[in-house]
Design a protein around this motif. Structure first.
Motif, PDB file in Angstrom:
ATOM      1  N   GLN A 197       0.877  99.267  97.391  1.00  0.00           N
ATOM      2  CA  GLN A 197       1.659  98.476  98.327  1.00  0.00           C
ATOM      3  C   GLN A 197       2.869  97.877  97.625  1.00  0.00           C
ATOM      4  OE1 GLN A 197       0.900  97.730 101.595  1.00  0.00           O
ATOM      5  NE2 GLN A 197      -1.106  98.673 101.703  1.00  0.00           N
ATOM      6  N   ARG A 198       3.920  97.655  98.383  1.00  0.00           N
ATOM      7  CA  ARG A 198       5.049  96.867  97.885  1.00  0.00           C
ATOM      8  C   ARG A 198       4.693  95.408  98.166  1.00  0.00           C
ATOM      9  NH1 ARG A 198      11.088  97.003  97.638  1.00  0.00           N
ATOM     10  NH2 ARG A 198      11.751  94.973  98.390  1.00  0.00           N
ATOM     11  N   ASP A 236       6.192  94.574  89.554  1.00  0.00           N
ATOM     12  CA  ASP A 236       6.820  95.299  90.661  1.00  0.00           C
ATOM     13  C   ASP A 236       7.096  94.436  91.890  1.00  0.00           C
ATOM     14  OD1 ASP A 236       6.710  97.586  89.129  1.00  0.00           O
ATOM     15  OD2 ASP A 236       4.895  98.356  90.078  1.00  0.00           O
ATOM     16  N   HIS A 253       8.649  92.126  94.699  1.00  0.00           N
ATOM     17  CA  HIS A 253       9.985  91.853  95.218  1.00  0.00           C
ATOM     18  C   HIS A 253      10.081  90.348  95.442  1.00  0.00           C
ATOM     19  CE1 HIS A 253      12.982  91.364  98.477  1.00  0.00           C
ATOM     20  NE2 HIS A 253      13.643  92.192  97.686  1.00  0.00           N
ATOM     21  N   GLU A 255       5.529  91.472  98.348  1.00  0.00           N
ATOM     22  CA  GLU A 255       6.584  90.482  98.501  1.00  0.00           C
ATOM     23  C   GLU A 255       6.083  89.156  97.916  1.00  0.00           C
ATOM     24  OE1 GLU A 255       9.579  91.105 100.019  1.00  0.00           O
ATOM     25  OE2 GLU A 255       9.028  93.176 100.471  1.00  0.00           O
TER      26      GLU A 255
END
Length: 115
Positions: free
Chosen positions: A33-34, A106, A108, A36
């Protein structure tokens, strides 16, 4: 493995966020997953998640513990967990540390504290 101290981890809100997410969404979910990461205006208050309200957790670091509220529950209620128990469960093996550290690297970032 060389286990970090609770103080070291609790002073890094991104690591705490990854541990909180592992606790609430399973550590394997972090790999694909990205993530946040948001710094909120209120001191020691952060959000971490997958970019949707239902996939986001709000958390407050208070010394050696963290209080977590889930976006899928409209951030109501919440639960408090000792950071040391998160470390023991999700950051005590080399493999788990790699997953958490890669996740932190990683993330954001959005800093809303200065607005």
């Amino acid at each position: 493995p060389d286990n970090p101290s609770t103080t070291d981890v609790s002073s890094n809100p991104k690591i705490v966020g990854a541990l909180v997410l592992a606790n609430s969404r399973e550590i394997d979910a972090l790999r694909h997953q990205r993530i946040e990461f948001m710094i909120l205006k209120k001191a020691d208050t952060y959000q971490v998640g997958f970019g949707t309200k239902d996939g986001t957790l709000s958390y407050v670091i208070d010394g050696q513990q963290v209080t977590i509220k889930d976006g899928s529950n409209d951030y109501k209620g919440g639960r408090t967990i000792a950071i040391s128990s998160l470390i023991k469960e999700y950051y005590s093996t080399d493999n788990d540390q790699k997953i958490i550290n890669d996740t932190v690297g990683d993330m954001h970032d959005t800093d809303m504290s200065d607005d």
